[in-house]
Write an enzyme that holds these catalytic residues in place. Sequence first.
Site, PDB file in Angstrom:
ATOM      1  N   ARG A 137       0.831  -1.204   0.000  1.00 47.42           N
ATOM      2  CA  ARG A 137       0.000   0.000   0.000  1.00 47.42           C
ATOM      3  C   ARG A 137       0.864   1.252   0.000  1.00 47.42           C
ATOM      4  NH1 ARG A 137      -4.205  -0.414   4.176  1.00 47.42           N
ATOM      5  NH2 ARG A 137      -5.187  -1.481   2.449  1.00 47.42           N
ATOM      6  N   TYR A 138       1.734   1.365   0.991  1.00 43.99           N
ATOM      7  CA  TYR A 138       2.596   2.537   1.083  1.00 43.99           C
ATOM      8  C   TYR A 138       3.794   2.339   0.159  1.00 43.99           C
ATOM      9  CZ  TYR A 138      -0.132   3.179   5.352  1.00 43.99           C
ATOM     10  OH  TYR A 138      -1.150   3.323   6.255  1.00 43.99           O
ATOM     11  N   ARG A 141       6.861   0.331   1.955  1.00 44.68           N
ATOM     12  CA  ARG A 141       6.602  -0.762   2.878  1.00 44.68           C
ATOM     13  C   ARG A 141       5.685  -1.810   2.255  1.00 44.68           C
ATOM     14  NH1 ARG A 141       4.194   3.461   6.635  1.00 44.68           N
ATOM     15  NH2 ARG A 141       5.003   4.710   4.929  1.00 44.68           N
ATOM     16  N   CYS A 150      -3.360 -18.205  14.774  1.00 50.66           N
ATOM     17  CA  CYS A 150      -2.992 -17.471  15.997  1.00 50.66           C
ATOM     18  C   CYS A 150      -3.153 -18.445  17.151  1.00 50.66           C
ATOM     19  CB  CYS A 150      -3.916 -16.284  16.226  1.00 50.66           C
ATOM     20  SG  CYS A 150      -3.972 -15.151  14.838  1.00 50.66           S
ATOM     21  N   CYS A 154      -8.413 -13.177  18.859  1.00 49.83           N
ATOM     22  CA  CYS A 154      -8.942 -11.984  19.521  1.00 49.83           C
ATOM     23  C   CYS A 154     -10.306 -11.672  18.916  1.00 49.83           C
ATOM     24  CB  CYS A 154      -8.004 -10.804  19.290  1.00 49.83           C
ATOM     25  SG  CYS A 154      -6.292 -11.214  19.655  1.00 49.83           S
ATOM     26  N   CYS A 157     -10.370  -8.755  16.357  1.00 49.43           N
ATOM     27  CA  CYS A 157      -9.357  -8.810  15.282  1.00 49.43           C
ATOM     28  C   CYS A 157      -9.831  -8.091  14.014  1.00 49.43           C
ATOM     29  CB  CYS A 157      -9.064 -10.260  14.942  1.00 49.43           C
ATOM     30  SG  CYS A 157      -7.838 -10.420  13.631  1.00 49.43           S
ATOM     31  N   ARG A 159      -8.524  -8.686  11.134  1.00 45.40           N
ATOM     32  CA  ARG A 159      -8.475  -9.656  10.026  1.00 45.40           C
ATOM     33  C   ARG A 159      -9.309 -10.881  10.353  1.00 45.40           C
ATOM     34  NH1 ARG A 159      -2.572  -8.743   9.439  1.00 45.40           N
ATOM     35  NH2 ARG A 159      -2.482  -6.772   8.298  1.00 45.40           N
ATOM     36  N   ASP A 318     -11.361  -0.622  13.790  1.00 46.77           N
ATOM     37  CA  ASP A 318     -11.689  -0.568  12.360  1.00 46.77           C
ATOM     38  C   ASP A 318     -13.165  -0.886  12.113  1.00 46.77           C
ATOM     39  OD1 ASP A 318      -9.099   0.036  11.635  1.00 46.77           O
ATOM     40  OD2 ASP A 318      -8.511  -2.070  11.437  1.00 46.77           O
ATOM     41  N   ASP A 355      -7.243   3.966  11.119  1.00 45.01           N
ATOM     42  CA  ASP A 355      -6.798   3.313   9.883  1.00 45.01           C
ATOM     43  C   ASP A 355      -7.982   3.447   8.924  1.00 45.01           C
ATOM     44  OD1 ASP A 355      -5.044   2.050   8.226  1.00 45.01           O
ATOM     45  OD2 ASP A 355      -4.662   0.363   9.567  1.00 45.01           O
ATOM     46  N   LYS A 362      -3.185   5.145   7.716  1.00 42.15           N
ATOM     47  CA  LYS A 362      -3.338   5.630   9.099  1.00 42.15           C
ATOM     48  C   LYS A 362      -3.380   7.161   9.137  1.00 42.15           C
ATOM     49  CE  LYS A 362      -0.761   1.651  10.622  1.00 42.15           C
ATOM     50  NZ  LYS A 362      -0.295   1.321   9.229  1.00 42.15           N
TER      51      LYS A 362
HETATM   52  S1  SF4 Z   1      -5.382  -9.520  16.498  1.00 44.78           S
HETATM   53 FE1  SF4 Z   1      -6.055 -11.050  14.966  1.00 44.78          FE
HETATM   54  S2  SF4 Z   1      -4.215 -11.647  13.899  1.00 44.78           S
HETATM   55 FE2  SF4 Z   1      -3.577 -10.637  15.791  1.00 44.78          FE
HETATM   56  S3  SF4 Z   1      -3.330 -12.315  17.283  1.00 44.78           S
HETATM   57 FE3  SF4 Z   1      -5.395 -11.521  17.513  1.00 44.78          FE
HETATM   58  S4  SF4 Z   1      -6.631 -12.831  16.193  1.00 44.78           S
HETATM   59 FE4  SF4 Z   1      -4.530 -13.109  15.571  1.00 44.78          FE
END
Ligand code: SF4
Length: 447
Positions: A137-138, A141, A150, A154, A157, A159, A318, A355, A362
């Site tokens: 994107r940038y 980077r 993972c 989370c 998350c 993603r 997000d 973001d 950002k």
């Molecule tokens: S934020 Fe998303 S990608 Fe990062 S550790 Fe937690 S579940 Fe996994």
Amino acid sequence: MSSLSRSGGVSSRCEAISSPIADDEPPPLCDVATPRRLCSDSWNDWRWQIRHRIRTVQQLVTRFPSLQHASDLSPVMGKYPLAITPYYASLIRRADKTDPIFQMCVPQLAELNDPPFLSSDPLEECHDMPVPGLVHRYPDRALLIATTTCSTYCRHCTRKRVAGTRETTISKRRLEQTVAYLREHPEIHDVIVSGGDPLTLSTEHLEEVLASLRQVPSVQIIRIGTRVPVVLPQRITEDLCAMLRKYHPIWINTHFNHPYEITPESSEACTRLADAGVPLGNQSVLLRGVNDQPQIIEQLCRKLVSIRVRPYYLYQCDLVRGVEHFRTPLSRGIEIMEYLRGRLSGLAIPTFVVDAPHGGGKIPVLPTYVVSQSPTQTVLRNYEGMLIAYPEPQDRIAEPVDAPSDVSAPSVWDLAAGHHSHIKPAQATRLMRREAHCSVGPLPETF
Ligand code: SF4
């Protein structure tokens, strides 16, 4: 922290659980519900932690019996998988939504309530992937999704569309395609290895990724984005650190969101990485009911600095599907930043960012410190509310401002016009302290 062992393994679970607990808080449920066998060598083995993750409703209820009467979470878990390491589960103090750790790892039905403006990929990463899994994107980077696995998923998350929906890791072929793209784009100097969580890869597999990236001469910096020091600190072994050392400069950004996550184990993990020469930054997400109080973020930032982790970003949540219940108004982040300035050193203050949707990148969002401007003066506000006129360079001043001034009650306009240099708030603690000192006489010039 005094209980940490620098040379031995991670401190035993039995020692470790007392430290992060405030006096008026209940202890983690590990104290009362975890069988004693967990206080053994297995506990400190990261692979054991991965093998014994909570992955089903049944395991969740076994671990937290009070959840047996809770709503059926299967529809949520069918969409967004569940995984919690025994270590992270042991940090839960109350098995309900008043507990910040519980909120961040235990599925909730609210994850299924999506307003129409949310999307599964609000940052439009999929639109900026010249090679599958490589986001460019940038200009300078690129971000590599090295795994979709993972240790703990989370609930907030960003993603959620990929994390854990299939637990896969980057193939040799994909890695070759990535390296080929990086060679064709020498303007990319910085590659962020992300996921999923790249530190869930075996040390050997992660080394293959890092060694491949290091084959590209224009890649100067490799960053790793990981929540492992928070949810699986046992993974930060001496072997891993020795491997990372070979590929410097390596930077790590981790993801602590709440002071309860800073335990003897996570502190030890960060110490090991810092001692291996890896600079550590932290990216927190502002989460409703978890850390959206200024005092919590203040305590988090203080503790991070004390374990050699620099607070880097505080993200606005997000616009991603499944996390609406965590979103705060943008104004809450600005309030928190206002609170931190003046209470913490600049070293401990993260940048609050949005973001932006549509791949906008950002955008830092700050309280307003520039109150007014004229050709001669810029009027600034400090954290106490003091207004100060900052004069522009003399040789660039176009013409003096000439207007009447009410000297009895100077206003912002008077500062901008150059009639006054500052306006002091009457009740600022610092200024009252200064006046009290003046009453006992000036300080000597030498100490
Ligand atoms: S934020 Fe998303 S990608 Fe990062 S550790 Fe937690 S579940 Fe996994």
